[in-house]
Design an enzyme around this catalytic site. Sequence first.
Site, mmCIF file in Angstrom:
data_model
loop_
_atom_site.group_PDB
_atom_site.id
_atom_site.type_symbol
_atom_site.label_atom_id
_atom_site.label_comp_id
_atom_site.label_asym_id
_atom_site.label_seq_id
_atom_site.Cartn_x
_atom_site.Cartn_y
_atom_site.Cartn_z
ATOM 1 C CB CYS A 47 49.336 39.600 -9.946
ATOM 2 S SG CYS A 47 49.882 39.143 -11.589
ATOM 3 C CB CYS A 49 53.738 40.411 -13.265
ATOM 4 S SG CYS A 49 52.874 38.911 -12.836
#
Length: 138
Positions: A47, A49
């Site tokens: 992902c 993040c």
Amino acid sequence: MYPEMLVAPMRQQLEEIGFKSLMTADDVNKELTDNNGTKLLVFNSVCGCAAGTARPGIIKAVKESGKLPAHLITVFAGQEMEAVAKAREFTAPFPPSSPSIALYKNGELVHFIERHQIEGRSADMIAENLKAAFEDFC
């Protein structure tokens, strides 16, 4: 599962600074049932993040900290499913989240950073959080 060619560079970012990738449930069990010393477990992820702040923050903390956990280990969410499931057994009572970061001391989970504590924070903030935990527990 994600294609290995996609996750390999993300896995390698942590391996290059000394992390050991745990690929099976047995690998995880061996590492996390040995209750001696300190261990940092990273639930790596594809992902944004993870790429934007978690891995850079972890890398910065490991490179800059005066104290480090004795063992740096990682599992990759969405890739080694059994290893990740086994590792999550050692992060109770926290719900599963990826990325996330767990610090153990003598078998006890002493510090945990969940995904919601990574999202919206800078790599520097994550690094400072980890360096403080290393100072306290390592």
